[in-house]
Design a protein around this motif. Structure first.
Motif, PDB file in Angstrom:
ATOM      1  N   UNK A 151       0.439  -0.849   0.276  1.00  0.00           N
ATOM      2  CA  UNK A 151       0.241   0.032  -0.069  1.00  0.00           C
ATOM      3  C   UNK A 151       0.882   1.467   0.137  1.00  0.00           C
ATOM      4  N   UNK A 152       0.775   2.524  -0.180  1.00  0.00           N
ATOM      5  CA  UNK A 152       1.309   3.507  -0.393  1.00  0.00           C
ATOM      6  C   UNK A 152       1.530   4.078   1.092  1.00  0.00           C
ATOM      7  N   UNK A 153       1.365   3.155   2.746  1.00  0.00           N
ATOM      8  CA  UNK A 153       1.511   3.546   3.889  1.00  0.00           C
ATOM      9  C   UNK A 153       2.863   2.743   3.985  1.00  0.00           C
ATOM     10  N   UNK A 154       3.388   1.391   3.204  1.00  0.00           N
ATOM     11  CA  UNK A 154       3.955   0.333   3.380  1.00  0.00           C
ATOM     12  C   UNK A 154       4.958   0.624   2.570  1.00  0.00           C
ATOM     13  N   UNK A 155       5.882  -0.409   3.211  1.00  0.00           N
ATOM     14  CA  UNK A 155       6.864  -0.390   2.217  1.00  0.00           C
ATOM     15  C   UNK A 155       7.430  -2.133   1.387  1.00  0.00           C
ATOM     16  N   UNK A 156       8.734  -2.244   0.895  1.00  0.00           N
ATOM     17  CA  UNK A 156       8.324  -3.123   0.440  1.00  0.00           C
ATOM     18  C   UNK A 156       9.505  -3.165  -1.259  1.00  0.00           C
TER      19      UNK A 156
END
Length: 320
Positions: A151-156
């Motif tokens: 999501x826009x609020x998580x990294x990866x």
């Protein structure tokens, strides 16, 4: 006459003989050819002579690839021998045919390189060089993510892969605003047994600085774009939101029905209580308290509500 003078004289005579032979016959080949992997390619060579000769005859034709000991194609003593995949471009070639072009029927990466065509005729001999470049187009890239949902609020990380190309190409990353993120990615290129390349590039996404769209583009060795794929992170978010909206839409009718049943049940209970109270007032039997009747009506209302709840969510669970 000393030894140096003798060597000089022989060199002059040799050069004169070479130019004399070249005046009678000339082999002309295209400087460079480009062939597509897995397809046919033509190395164009033709024999030219200074004047028309009615009795010209080719005695020997030798096609040799640089770095390979055996000729890939040879005509000698009225016989044609060749390695698999190599032949004269003219299907019915004979020793009077001045088109000595070489046809490669199924190009492989190992076929790239320099070739030499040598022709010996009854009027002289000559040779010419040509070069073959092999290219292969990269496949449309695929993108995967780690973790599977970003999501826009998580990294990866996003991993882009493409293969089947030659020579070695490059993978570049862009966001929705066409900003180049290639320097933030790590690319690897592996060459398979066929000589073709497999490209893989991993782009790390930092938490809090993720864009909603990333584009992976594959470029060939000449810098031309061959294919691209888009990874849309908003699709993941919208999918989650869609599930929540469906749950809300499923719960909304139930709450509306439940409230309606409760209010209706209370009203009906009160009306029944009043009606029973009036009838009891005409009789000699003691009258039951109104609150007792209200509690009975609420009990039955709750029973109806639970039944509706079980039916509604039981059906929803069956659909899921």
């Amino acid at each position: 006459m000393n030894m140096a003078s003798i060597l000089t004289l022989y060199s002059i005579i040799f050069v004169i003989l070479i130019h004399t032979k070249a005046a009678f016959v000339k082999v002309q080949c295209t400087t460079e050819s480009v062939g597509q992997y897995g397809q046919q390619s033509l190395l164009d060579c033709n024999v030219k002579h200074a004047e028309e000769l009615s009795d010209f005859q080719i005695r020997v034709v030798v096609w040799k690839k640089e770095g390979v000991d055996e000729p890939v194609l040879m005509f000698n003593k009225e016989e044609i021998t060749s390695q698999p995949g190599f032949q004269f471009a003219e299907p019915s070639w004979n020793n009077r045919n001045m088109n000595v072009s070489l046809l490669i029927t199924n190009i492989k990466v190992v076929d790239s390189g320099a070739y030499t065509c040598m022709v010996i005729r009854n009027t002289g001999d000559d040779m010419s060089d040509t070069n073959l470049k092999v290219t292969a187009k990269y496949k449309v890239p695929t993108i995967s993510s780690i973790p599977e949902k970003i999501t826009l609020n998580t990294g990866g990380s996003l991993i882009c892969k493409s293969d089947g190309g030659y020579p070695k190409g490059e993978i570049r990353w862009f966001d929705e605003y066409n900003t180049d993120w290639t320097k933030s990615a790590k690319m690897e290129a592996k060459q398979t047994t066929s000589g073709l390349f497999q490209l893989s590039s991993e782009l790390t996404l930092l938490q809090g600085s993720v864009f909603s769209k990333y584009i992976c583009q594959v470029f060939n060795a000449s810098g031309g774009k061959e294919a691209e794929t888009t990874f849309d992170i908003s699709d993941v978010i919208n999918k989650n939101n869609t599930i929540e909206e469906e749950n809300s839409r499923t719960e909304l009718p139930f709450h509306f029905v439940a409230r309606t049943v409760v209010i209706g049940s209370v009203i009906i209970g009160l009306l029944l209580a009043l009606l029973i109270s009036k009838r009891r007032s005409r009789c000699k039997y003691p009258q039951p308290p109104i609150m007792f009747l209200v509690r009975i009506s609420i009990f039955f209302s709750n029973h109806i509500i639970m039944k509706l709840y079980n039916q509604t969510f039981g059906a929803f669970a069956g659909v899921m």
